[in-house]
Design a protein around this motif. Structure first.
Motif, PDB file in Angstrom:
ATOM      1  N   LEU A 175      -2.583   0.003   0.586  1.00 30.36           N
ATOM      2  CA  LEU A 175      -1.330   0.017  -0.288  1.00 30.36           C
ATOM      3  C   LEU A 175      -1.459   0.871  -1.420  1.00 30.36           C
ATOM      4  O   LEU A 175       0.239   1.632  -1.461  1.00 30.36           O
ATOM      5  CB  LEU A 175      -0.656  -1.568  -0.715  1.00 30.36           C
ATOM      6  CG  LEU A 175      -1.205  -2.963   0.321  1.00 30.36           C
ATOM      7  CD1 LEU A 175      -0.159  -3.952  -0.329  1.00 30.36           C
ATOM      8  CD2 LEU A 175       0.197  -1.972   1.716  1.00 30.36           C
ATOM      9  N   GLU A 176      -2.064   1.125  -2.757  1.00 27.86           N
ATOM     10  CA  GLU A 176      -2.301   2.172  -3.524  1.00 27.86           C
ATOM     11  C   GLU A 176      -2.521   3.314  -3.104  1.00 27.86           C
ATOM     12  O   GLU A 176      -1.508   3.943  -3.332  1.00 27.86           O
ATOM     13  CB  GLU A 176      -2.863   2.040  -4.361  1.00 27.86           C
ATOM     14  CG  GLU A 176      -3.345   0.279  -5.113  1.00 27.86           C
ATOM     15  CD  GLU A 176      -4.437   0.310  -5.813  1.00 27.86           C
ATOM     16  OE1 GLU A 176      -4.942   1.316  -5.823  1.00 27.86           O
ATOM     17  OE2 GLU A 176      -4.601  -1.067  -6.237  1.00 27.86           O
ATOM     18  N   GLY A 234      -2.839   4.800   0.455  1.00 26.57           N
ATOM     19  CA  GLY A 234      -2.204   4.526   1.692  1.00 26.57           C
ATOM     20  C   GLY A 234      -3.514   5.233   2.555  1.00 26.57           C
ATOM     21  O   GLY A 234      -4.783   5.523   2.318  1.00 26.57           O
ATOM     22  N   GLN A 252       6.742  -7.731   1.692  1.00 29.76           N
ATOM     23  CA  GLN A 252       5.768  -7.696   2.198  1.00 29.76           C
ATOM     24  C   GLN A 252       5.140  -5.901   2.976  1.00 29.76           C
ATOM     25  O   GLN A 252       4.986  -5.892   4.083  1.00 29.76           O
ATOM     26  CB  GLN A 252       4.696  -8.653   3.396  1.00 29.76           C
ATOM     27  CG  GLN A 252       4.090  -9.532   2.584  1.00 29.76           C
ATOM     28  CD  GLN A 252       3.419 -10.422   1.503  1.00 29.76           C
ATOM     29  OE1 GLN A 252       3.172  -8.586   0.770  1.00 29.76           O
ATOM     30  NE2 GLN A 252       3.712 -10.665   0.239  1.00 29.76           N
ATOM     31  N   GLN A 257       5.008  -2.977   2.932  1.00 28.93           N
ATOM     32  CA  GLN A 257       4.208  -2.172   2.084  1.00 28.93           C
ATOM     33  C   GLN A 257       3.302  -2.011   3.675  1.00 28.93           C
ATOM     34  O   GLN A 257       3.054  -1.553   4.673  1.00 28.93           O
ATOM     35  CB  GLN A 257       3.618  -1.165   1.336  1.00 28.93           C
ATOM     36  CG  GLN A 257       4.618  -1.210   0.470  1.00 28.93           C
ATOM     37  CD  GLN A 257       3.621  -0.269  -0.853  1.00 28.93           C
ATOM     38  OE1 GLN A 257       3.633  -1.248  -1.599  1.00 28.93           O
ATOM     39  NE2 GLN A 257       3.246   0.881  -1.151  1.00 28.93           N
ATOM     40  N   ARG A 291       4.779  -2.007   7.010  1.00 29.03           N
ATOM     41  CA  ARG A 291       5.203  -0.419   7.712  1.00 29.03           C
ATOM     42  C   ARG A 291       3.386  -0.045   8.510  1.00 29.03           C
ATOM     43  O   ARG A 291       3.057   0.472   8.868  1.00 29.03           O
ATOM     44  CB  ARG A 291       4.902   0.385   6.128  1.00 29.03           C
ATOM     45  CG  ARG A 291       6.974   0.598   6.701  1.00 29.03           C
ATOM     46  CD  ARG A 291       6.970   0.836   4.990  1.00 29.03           C
ATOM     47  NE  ARG A 291       8.729   1.240   4.905  1.00 29.03           N
ATOM     48  CZ  ARG A 291       9.204   1.228   4.746  1.00 29.03           C
ATOM     49  NH1 ARG A 291       9.007   1.699   2.919  1.00 29.03           N
ATOM     50  NH2 ARG A 291      10.756   1.368   3.728  1.00 29.03           N
TER      51      ARG A 291
END
Length: 168
Positions: free
Chosen positions: A3-4, A6, A81, A83, A86
């Motif tokens: 998440l931070e 990619g 949620q 991110q 995705r």
């Protein structure tokens, strides 16, 4: 870490180091980045299922309002949620058949409240109606993904279609 920075920017050695384990252990167990992402998404799905199971449905409302209440909770959770949702959508094609089967089982558990509302309302055929509700949820969730729509906006978008799907 996904998440931070990619998914593509994170390496397996870095994941192992961050987890405090040897990279050899990860490789020996045969884990891939896709496996780790799948496990994150599966854990998130379990959390969502637990929330749905704990959600009291108002008994004194119409089936349409009950369905919309369930879907509103789905939207709120998934948007919070976004991110991770995705990433799961982008890389889910890399998951193992086992992980995909587990995800499909979770989807059945998630939509069970919708199925029960349709059954309680005495509406036939049940399965096509539930599949339709699931499909319109997915279509409206795209508004959250691509247009930053909130749960209320997504619900208003699907309200007329829910009414059609729940017509006797």
């Amino acid at each position: 870490m996904f998440l931070e920075r990619g998914y593509d920017s994170v390496g397996m050695r870095e994941i192992a180091q961050n987890a405090g384990i040897s990279p050899a252990l990860i490789y020996r167990e045969g884990w891939t980045k896709a496996d780790l992402l799948a496990e994150l998404v599966l854990a998130l799905n379990d959390e969502q299922i637990a929330g749905i199971e704990a959600m009291p449905l108002p008994e004194d409302t119409s089936p349409i309002e009950r369905v919309l209440a369930v879907l509103a909770q789905f939207f709120a959770f998934d948007i919070a949620q976004l991110q991770l949702r995705r990433l799961g959508a982008a890389y889910g094609w890399l998951w193992s058949a086992d992980q995909e089967a587990r995800c499909a089982k979770q989807l059945k558990e998630l939509i069970e409240p919708l199925r029960q509302i349709v059954i309680d309302a005495g509406l036939d055929p049940v399965e096509p109606r539930v599949e339709g509700l699931s499909a319109i949820y997915t279509a409206a969730f795209r508004d959250a993904v691509f247009a930053n729509a909130d749960a209320a906006t997504c619900i208003e978008r699907i309200r007329p279609t829910v009414a059609i799907l729940l017509k006797p």
